[in-house]
Design an enzyme around this catalytic site. Sequence first.
Site, PDB file in Angstrom:
ATOM      1  N   HIS A  19       0.824  -1.180   0.096  1.00 38.69           N
ATOM      2  CA  HIS A  19       0.087   0.010  -0.033  1.00 38.69           C
ATOM      3  C   HIS A  19       0.980   1.333  -0.230  1.00 38.69           C
ATOM      4  CE1 HIS A  19      -3.683  -2.292   1.767  1.00 38.69           C
ATOM      5  NE2 HIS A  19      -3.780  -2.109   0.502  1.00 38.69           N
ATOM      6  N   GLY A  66      -2.509  -1.687  -8.386  1.00 44.55           N
ATOM      7  CA  GLY A  66      -3.593  -2.369  -7.631  1.00 44.55           C
ATOM      8  C   GLY A  66      -5.199  -1.839  -7.753  1.00 44.55           C
ATOM      9  N   ASP A  71      -4.415  -6.051  -8.303  1.00 43.25           N
ATOM     10  CA  ASP A  71      -4.656  -6.809  -7.215  1.00 43.25           C
ATOM     11  C   ASP A  71      -5.300  -8.121  -7.974  1.00 43.25           C
ATOM     12  OD1 ASP A  71      -3.550  -5.280  -5.324  1.00 43.25           O
ATOM     13  OD2 ASP A  71      -5.283  -4.469  -4.830  1.00 43.25           O
ATOM     14  N   ASP A  91      -1.303  -1.787   4.799  1.00 41.96           N
ATOM     15  CA  ASP A  91      -1.494  -0.623   5.917  1.00 41.96           C
ATOM     16  C   ASP A  91      -2.877  -1.136   6.530  1.00 41.96           C
ATOM     17  OD1 ASP A  91      -1.677   1.439   7.488  1.00 41.96           O
ATOM     18  OD2 ASP A  91      -1.367   3.134   5.872  1.00 41.96           O
ATOM     19  N   HIS A  98      -9.954   0.438  -2.928  1.00 40.13           N
ATOM     20  CA  HIS A  98     -10.043  -0.970  -3.270  1.00 40.13           C
ATOM     21  C   HIS A  98      -9.821  -2.022  -2.187  1.00 40.13           C
ATOM     22  CE1 HIS A  98      -5.644  -0.025  -3.602  1.00 40.13           C
ATOM     23  NE2 HIS A  98      -5.533  -1.536  -3.708  1.00 40.13           N
ATOM     24  N   ASP A 101     -10.845  -5.432  -3.249  1.00 40.29           N
ATOM     25  CA  ASP A 101      -9.790  -6.119  -3.988  1.00 40.29           C
ATOM     26  C   ASP A 101      -8.676  -6.690  -3.206  1.00 40.29           C
ATOM     27  OD1 ASP A 101     -11.433  -5.284  -6.148  1.00 40.29           O
ATOM     28  OD2 ASP A 101     -10.021  -3.686  -6.478  1.00 40.29           O
ATOM     29  N   ARG A 107      -7.899 -13.577   0.083  1.00 39.62           N
ATOM     30  CA  ARG A 107      -8.639 -14.917   0.309  1.00 39.62           C
ATOM     31  C   ARG A 107      -8.158 -15.682  -0.853  1.00 39.62           C
ATOM     32  NH1 ARG A 107     -12.470 -17.585  -1.961  1.00 39.62           N
ATOM     33  NH2 ARG A 107     -12.888 -16.239  -4.034  1.00 39.62           N
TER      34      ARG A 107
END
Length: 152
Positions: A19, A66, A71, A91, A98, A101, A107
């Site tokens: 990030h 991203g 992402d 962060d 996003h 995302d 996941r």
Amino acid sequence: MQKTTRIMAAHKHIALVAHDNCKDDLLRWVRENREKLQAHFLFATGTTGHMLSSETGLAIKNLISGPMGGDQQLGALISEGKIDMMIFFWDPLNAVPHDPDVKALLRIAAVWNVPVATNRASANFMIHSPLLDQEVEIEIPDYQAYLAERIG
């Protein structure tokens, strides 16, 4: 779900993500571990990849940024078995537009049993693991069996 295995080669495919508030931390970490990282295949999302490549001279396959879909590109590579581990300096104190995302990326990494470091301490454990430079067999979902159950 049934499981199968896949072999991670000795030369890993490593994703590097950060990030905005963590890009300098990731850059410092990459500089400190440049020698180990150069033996592997590196991928990064847009601005992070360009920054890391220009600042360290490492060869990095850059995806798009991203927030622009990088992402999701990375998630697709994970689901195709093309990423072996991910270093993601995120962060936790600031939401990003996003966030869905980012959650989806984390996941999908969990689904496909991809090791993920989310901070300097976990990244150090991963980069200094003896497994980094050797073939490793991991369990993954047996997607073919899953499809056979669903359509058959």
